[in-house]
Structures are given as structure tokens and as C-alpha cells.
Design an enzyme around this catalytic site. Structure first.
Site, mmCIF file in Angstrom:
data_model
loop_
_atom_site.group_PDB
_atom_site.id
_atom_site.type_symbol
_atom_site.label_atom_id
_atom_site.label_comp_id
_atom_site.label_asym_id
_atom_site.label_seq_id
_atom_site.Cartn_x
_atom_site.Cartn_y
_atom_site.Cartn_z
ATOM 1 N N TYR A 169 0.837 -1.202 0.000
ATOM 2 C CA TYR A 169 0.000 0.000 0.000
ATOM 3 C C TYR A 169 0.873 1.254 0.000
ATOM 4 C CZ TYR A 169 -3.865 -3.139 0.952
ATOM 5 O OH TYR A 169 -4.803 -4.147 0.847
ATOM 6 N N GLY A 170 1.986 1.191 0.738
ATOM 7 C CA GLY A 170 2.906 2.323 0.790
ATOM 8 C C GLY A 170 3.506 2.654 -0.567
ATOM 9 N N ARG A 204 -4.355 4.304 4.431
ATOM 10 C CA ARG A 204 -5.712 3.813 4.681
ATOM 11 C C ARG A 204 -6.640 4.183 3.516
ATOM 12 N NH1 ARG A 204 -8.448 1.919 8.999
ATOM 13 N NH2 ARG A 204 -6.681 2.344 10.383
ATOM 14 N N CYS A 264 -6.386 -4.871 -7.943
ATOM 15 C CA CYS A 264 -6.241 -4.557 -6.518
ATOM 16 C C CYS A 264 -5.767 -5.776 -5.734
ATOM 17 C CB CYS A 264 -7.550 -4.016 -5.954
ATOM 18 S SG CYS A 264 -8.971 -5.090 -6.184
#
EC number: 2.1.1.63
Length: 201
Positions: free
Chosen positions: A131-132, A146, A163
Site C-alpha cells: 500500500y505504501g 488507509r 487490486c
């Protein structure tokens, strides 16, 4: 406001069924995964409830010429084939080629979510991102992880907008709109032997 007609069709792959929504040109607007046809139809109705003023849904069989839509559906099915069916075809797998041949249009999501989805399209088959990584690629503050996770969860074009290739920094599989078991199966299919190295269960 002019209401655009879109057409839905149920297809069945090796590990799941998929509900697709396309236009007459074969552009894909929606793809949902599941095992139960009735549940997929119910989810379709729920997901498009807020779009009734913009779109009307009709069965694909009502489209007089659905050759382009059929081609898109065929390409989508390539994304649902087992690894041995697509992993060796020159430089690009059938899976990768299938995704590139599918035109898409985003009709759901916020501006940020659509930017995230666009970024996900850059993740190649056989790779994962944290995600980062997505936060950094979009130039967002670190606190946006988030929001990126929420965007992944809000994606309504399964497989084509990958995703499923986004995982936690620890390698752990986090939420997936169509179920963690499905995410695991897709990644095992795409990553092959690298799955045990990249993913922590």
C-alpha cells in the site's frame, strides 16, 4: 440527462464466476467475482442502484451485435485461467495480454480512488506492491495508506484493475472485495513459486 444502456453478462472461469457489465463497443464498466450466480445478480443491482439516472442495464442477449462485447468477455476469461494455461507465451502471458486488450471506463469512485485504480493498472502480472508503494507513486502523504486501502476495496472492476496485487508491508493478505480466499487463489496463480516468498500467511 441521457440514460446510457449497458449490458450485463455472466461468465464462468476456472476458479469463479464473474458478472460483467459492458457497452456495445466492448468497454468494460464493471466486473464482480463470486461462486453464486444469484448473489452476483443481487450485487449487480445493489451496486448500480445509485446509477439509475445515468445507466440502464439490459441482458447481453438483447444487444443485436455483441461481437465486441464477446471479445472483451473472452479476454476477461483469460484472466481467470489457471497458471499453466497462460504462463508461457513469449514475453507476455495470455493473462497480461488479456488485461491489456480490455478497454475500461470508471463510473464509480471518487477522484482519489480513480487515481489509485489507474496506478494499479501499472502493476505487472507476477508482481505485488505494498500500500505504501501506491501512496509513494501517487505523491500522497504517508498517512494516506488507509485511503489507498479503501480505494482498493472500492474497486468494482475485478482482475483488470488488479487490486489483488496490493498487499500489506508484512506480506500479509489484507481485505479483498471478493473474499480473501479468492485473492489468495489469484495470487498463487499469478506468482507461481514466488508466492511463498512474497506472501506471508
Amino acid at each position: 440527462m441521457l440514460v446510457k444502456t449497458l449490458y450485463y453478462r455472466l461468465v464462468e472461469g476456472t476458479f469463479a464466476k464473474a458478472m460483467l457489465v459492458l457497452d456495445e463497443k466492448g468497454t468494460l464498466y464493471y466486473a464482480s467475482l463470486g461462486e453464486d450466480s444469484n448473489a452476483l445478480r443481487e450485487t449487480l443491482v445493489t451496486d448500480f442502484a445509485s446509477k439509475q439516472r445515468q445507466f440502464q442495464l439490459k441482458p447481453m442477449v438483447t444487444l443485436s451485435n455483441h461481437e465486441r462485447a464477446d471479445y472483451t468477455a473472452l479476454c476477461f476469461l483469460k484472466l481467470m485461467e489457471e497458471e499453466e494455461d497462460w504462463k508461457n507465451e513469449g514475453e507476455e502471458s495470455l493473462q497480461q495480454k488479456g488485461a491489456k486488450r480490455i478497454p475500461i471506463e470508471f463510473i464509480f469512485g471518487t477522484e482519489l480512488q480513480r487515481k489509485v485504480w489507474q496506478q494499479l493498472l501499472e502493476i505487472p502480472v507476477g508482481e505485488v506492491r505494498y500500500y505504501g508503494n501506491i501512496v509513494e507513486a501517487l505523491g500522497l502523504p504517508k498517512s494516506a495508506s488507509r485511503a489507498v486501502g479503501n480505494a482498493c476495496g472500492a474497486n468494482k472492476i475485478a482482475l483488470v484493475v488488479p487490486c489483488h496485487r496490493v498487499i500489506a508491508q508484512t506480506g500479509k493478505l489484507t481485505g479483498y472485495r471478493w473474499g480473501l480466499a479468492t485473492k489468495k487463489q489469484i495470487l498463487k496463480m499469478e506468482l507461481g513459486d514466488a508466492y511463498t516468498t512474497l506472501v506471508s500467511e
